[in-house]
Design an enzyme around this catalytic site. Structure first.
Site, PDB file in Angstrom:
ATOM      1  N   LYS A   3     123.483 -23.901   2.636  1.00  0.00           N
ATOM      2  CA  LYS A   3     123.548 -23.360   1.278  1.00  0.00           C
ATOM      3  C   LYS A   3     122.584 -22.181   1.200  1.00  0.00           C
ATOM      4  CE  LYS A   3     122.268 -24.509  -3.536  1.00  0.00           C
ATOM      5  NZ  LYS A   3     121.929 -25.567  -4.520  1.00  0.00           N
ATOM      6  N   ASP A  10     118.767 -19.264  -7.840  1.00  0.00           N
ATOM      7  CA  ASP A  10     119.606 -20.128  -8.667  1.00  0.00           C
ATOM      8  C   ASP A  10     119.044 -20.188 -10.090  1.00  0.00           C
ATOM      9  OD1 ASP A  10     121.277 -21.995  -9.773  1.00  0.00           O
ATOM     10  OD2 ASP A  10     120.519 -23.698  -8.594  1.00  0.00           O
ATOM     11  N   LYS A  40     119.018 -22.705 -16.370  1.00  0.00           N
ATOM     12  CA  LYS A  40     117.926 -23.656 -16.201  1.00  0.00           C
ATOM     13  C   LYS A  40     116.811 -23.378 -17.200  1.00  0.00           C
ATOM     14  CE  LYS A  40     118.409 -24.383 -11.196  1.00  0.00           C
ATOM     15  NZ  LYS A  40     118.655 -25.838 -11.247  1.00  0.00           N
ATOM     16  N   ASP A  63     116.265 -21.581  -3.008  1.00  0.00           N
ATOM     17  CA  ASP A  63     117.524 -22.340  -2.987  1.00  0.00           C
ATOM     18  C   ASP A  63     118.436 -21.918  -1.823  1.00  0.00           C
ATOM     19  OD1 ASP A  63     118.926 -24.445  -4.143  1.00  0.00           O
ATOM     20  OD2 ASP A  63     120.061 -23.155  -5.511  1.00  0.00           O
ATOM     21  N   ASP A  80     125.496 -24.794 -13.008  1.00  0.00           N
ATOM     22  CA  ASP A  80     124.285 -25.014 -12.207  1.00  0.00           C
ATOM     23  C   ASP A  80     124.560 -25.922 -11.000  1.00  0.00           C
ATOM     24  OD1 ASP A  80     121.671 -24.773 -11.461  1.00  0.00           O
ATOM     25  OD2 ASP A  80     120.865 -26.103 -13.022  1.00  0.00           O
ATOM     26  N   GLU A 130     126.180 -25.374  -8.364  1.00  0.00           N
ATOM     27  CA  GLU A 130     126.848 -24.302  -7.609  1.00  0.00           C
ATOM     28  C   GLU A 130     126.821 -24.515  -6.102  1.00  0.00           C
ATOM     29  OE1 GLU A 130     123.774 -24.226  -8.483  1.00  0.00           O
ATOM     30  OE2 GLU A 130     122.828 -23.546  -6.624  1.00  0.00           O
ATOM     31  N   ARG A 165     127.456 -27.148  -4.227  1.00  0.00           N
ATOM     32  CA  ARG A 165     128.652 -27.828  -3.730  1.00  0.00           C
ATOM     33  C   ARG A 165     129.863 -26.913  -3.762  1.00  0.00           C
ATOM     34  NH1 ARG A 165     127.534 -32.144  -8.271  1.00  0.00           N
ATOM     35  NH2 ARG A 165     125.445 -31.491  -7.644  1.00  0.00           N
TER      36      ARG A 165
HETATM   37  N1  BES Z   1     119.332 -25.847  -6.565  1.00  0.00           N
HETATM   38  C1  BES Z   1     119.492 -26.896  -7.497  1.00  0.00           C
HETATM   39  C2  BES Z   1     118.843 -28.198  -7.041  1.00  0.00           C
HETATM   40  C3  BES Z   1     117.344 -28.190  -6.905  1.00  0.00           C
HETATM   41  C4  BES Z   1     116.556 -28.544  -7.975  1.00  0.00           C
HETATM   42  C5  BES Z   1     116.748 -27.886  -5.714  1.00  0.00           C
HETATM   43  C6  BES Z   1     115.178 -28.547  -7.843  1.00  0.00           C
HETATM   44  C7  BES Z   1     115.370 -27.894  -5.565  1.00  0.00           C
HETATM   45  C8  BES Z   1     114.582 -28.235  -6.648  1.00  0.00           C
HETATM   46  C9  BES Z   1     120.972 -27.168  -7.715  1.00  0.00           C
HETATM   47  O1  BES Z   1     121.798 -26.074  -7.633  1.00  0.00           O
HETATM   48  C10 BES Z   1     121.114 -27.703  -9.091  1.00  0.00           C
HETATM   49  O2  BES Z   1     120.866 -26.980 -10.009  1.00  0.00           O
HETATM   50  N2  BES Z   1     121.505 -28.962  -9.198  1.00  0.00           N
HETATM   51  C11 BES Z   1     121.664 -29.586 -10.454  1.00  0.00           C
HETATM   52  C12 BES Z   1     122.953 -30.383 -10.385  1.00  0.00           C
HETATM   53  C13 BES Z   1     123.424 -30.891 -11.709  1.00  0.00           C
HETATM   54  C14 BES Z   1     123.821 -29.738 -12.623  1.00  0.00           C
HETATM   55  C15 BES Z   1     124.587 -31.794 -11.469  1.00  0.00           C
HETATM   56  C16 BES Z   1     120.473 -30.479 -10.715  1.00  0.00           C
HETATM   57  O3  BES Z   1     119.936 -31.036  -9.756  1.00  0.00           O
HETATM   58  O4  BES Z   1     120.052 -30.566 -11.845  1.00  0.00           O
HETATM   59 ZN    ZN Z   2     121.144 -24.564  -6.454  1.00  0.00          ZN
HETATM   60 MN    MN Z   3     121.965 -25.030  -9.449  1.00  0.00          MN
END
Ligand code: BES
Ligand code: ZN
Ligand code: MN
Length: 501
Positions: free
Chosen positions: A268, A273, A280, A291, A350, A352, A354
């Site tokens: 990834k 992000d 966020k 990210d 968010d 993204e 996957r």
């Molecule tokens: N890049 C983030 C996940 C992340 C969060 C990595 C904190 C490192 C530290 C990912 O893209 C994300 O935003 N995931 C969301 C998924 C949710 C919307 C289902 C999350 O973890 O909140």
């Molecule tokens: Zn992310």
């Molecule tokens: Mn994200």
């Protein structure tokens, strides 16, 4: 900095400091530590008796020799309990020792090969761990600081061995450790660089450099190529950014006569992000410059694989883009068509990672690759489940999962498997498309993983979630605050292990 392997007696080296070691619970040291203790009229034994030296893992004690020996200082490095001793303990104590000595202005020191004596460790393994621990423990991301802090830095570390039959083996370990540590530092640099510096195009440039250094083939696909391939999920994420997306494909051919002997490592590469329209919160949003840590690990591991040369064909794939809000950004409710033909309803922009991996993993499968592992900072839920101690491991093939877990254990990077029961799949069912891109709060890391797995076809597929391990908030052992470079060593080990089959 450089490492020299030399034969001789540690006690007479003309260096600023010599490093010996101690296992926890030893009252009167033997071997090199015992010899140094003798030269110091029992100072080490005395400090042990007084409880100032315990041999506890990571403990570093500096003793001034006051003219009793050629080196001005002796360092006693704690190796922990001998029953827990492994290469990871050597890496960690080497990092602590190096930082302490650099902190007091030492630029040249000598060390024994920890564990290669009574520890029973292979000499090459010990030397490799010393080099990795030292280089990575001293890692410092200071390229944007106008004035460096003026301290002398460690320039030369001698690994001293009295048994000259071990020198060749130590040198092999040093060389391998250097290749590996430099690649991990290369990975950390990419992760630490902010989003305005480490754009998808810059990531592609780093990959080109790595490919050039290691003799790999490389191809970078641009937006029109991605459109032609039908990568609607990847493009949907990229459409909100002014930075053009890049699909980076690096190829190492270690077994050209057996094209089926293959492995894909897919990363990834979200260079920033923001969350997109599902933006966020602003607190700590800056951390999302990291990210792309999965992609950086893939590029860095490919760099090592090209240099080490295992007998297997490895393809490294990185889906690099930003995830930004804006007039052109994708909206919650949008439906995208992936390269596989399956459609995804975007419930949350968010989620993204996957989406970009759905297309990148499917692309790997379309190349005829039979074993695919993706590495991603996929879910915040990962650090809720496992903290920062180990990465999450998921997949559809237990044999492949076990190999990855074993590679991680051997490399000093822990992984813990989570379940992927079919019942979880109901959570991301959509009323209007083949699936949605989120599965709700329960088991968020698992549903995220399973969505990616929908695009692996019949390949053995595994997913490593490094959201909790790719960035560290503190310096300790050979880990330095910031990007950790996690999974570079595991991926290299995996390629080597599979090549050995
Ligand atoms: N890049 C983030 C996940 C992340 C969060 C990595 C904190 C490192 C530290 C990912 O893209 C994300 O935003 N995931 C969301 C998924 C949710 C919307 C289902 C999350 O973890 O909140
Ligand atoms: Zn992310
Ligand atoms: Mn994200």
């Amino acid at each position: 900095m450089n490492f020299e392997v030399v034969a001789g007696d540690l006690g007479v080296r003309e260096t600023d400091a010599i490093v010996v070691n101690l296992f926890q619970g030893i009252a009167s040291p033997g071997g090199a530590t015992g010899a140094v203790d003798g030269a110091l009229d029992g100072a080490i034994t005395r400090l042990i008796a007084d409880g100032e030296i315990t041999g506890k893992h990571g403990e570093v004690t500096v003793i001034h020799t006051l003219g009793k020996m050629a080196p001005a200082r002796v360092v006693v490095a704690g190796l922990g309990k001998s029953s827990d001793f492994d290469a990871e303990a050597v890496r960690s104590v080497s990092g602590e020792t190096a930082r302490r000595l650099q902190g007091i202005g030492v630029s040249r020191y000598s060390t024994i090969a920890h564990g290669a004596g009574i520890g029973g460790m292979d000499a090459a393994q010990s030397a490799q761990a010393i080099v990795e621990g030292t280089v990575l423990g001293l890692y410092d991301f200071d390229r944007f600081k106008s004035s460096k802090d003026g301290r002398k830095s460690v320039e030369t570390v001698e690994i001293v061995e009295f048994d000259s039959s071990k020198l060749a083996s130590l040198q092999l370990g040093v060389d391998r450790g250097m290749v590996q540590a430099e690649a991990v530092a290369f990975c950390r640099n990419m992760v630490n660089e902010p989003g305005n510096r480490m754009t998808p195009s810059r990531m592609a440039e780093r990959a080109l450099k790595a490919a050039d250094d290691s003799g790999l083939e490389i191809e970078v696909l641009d937006r029109p190529d991605l459109e032609a391939l039908g990568m609607g999920a990847f493009l949907g994420v990229a459409q909100g950014s002014k930075e053009p997306p890049k699909l980076i494909i690096m190829k190492y051919e270690g077994d050209p006569d057996n094209p089926g002997n293959n492995l894909a490592i897919v990363g990834k590469g979200i260079t920033f992000d923001s969350g997109g329209i599902s933006i966020k919160p602003s607190a700590n949003m800056g951390d999302m410059k990291g990210d792309m840590a999965g992609g950086a690990a893939v590029i860095s591991a490919m760099k090592v694989i090209g240099q080490v040369g295992p007998k297997i064909n490895v393809t490294g794939i990185v889906a690099a883009t930003e995830n930004m809000p804006g007039g052109g950004a994708q909206r919650p409710g949008d439906i995208v068509r992936t390269m596989s033909g399956k459609t995804i309803e975007i419930d949350n922009t968010d989620a993204e990672g996957r989406l970009v991996l759905a297309d990148a993993v499917y692309y790997a499968h379309e190349q005829g690759i039979r074993r695919i592992v993706d590495i991603a900072t996929l879910t915040g839920a990962m650090s809720i489940a496992l903290g920062h101690i180990c990465s999450g491991l998921f997949g559809n093939d237990q044999g492949f999962i076990d190999r990855i877990k074993a590679s991680g254990d051997a490399a000093g990077e822990r992984l813990w498997q989570l379940p992927t029961y079919d019942e979880y799949k109901e959570q991301y069912r959509s009323d209007v498309a083949d699936m949605r891109n989120i599965g709700g709060r329960p088991a968020g890391s698992i549903t995220g993983a399973l969505i990616i797995g929908e695009f692996a076809g019949d390949a053995a597929w595994a997913h490593v979630d490094i959201a909790g391990t790719s960035f560290s908030s503190k310096t300790s052992g050979y880990t330095v605050k910031g990007g950790t470079g996690v999974m570079v060593r595991t991926l290299v080990k995996l390629a080597e292990e599979l090549a050995g089959e």
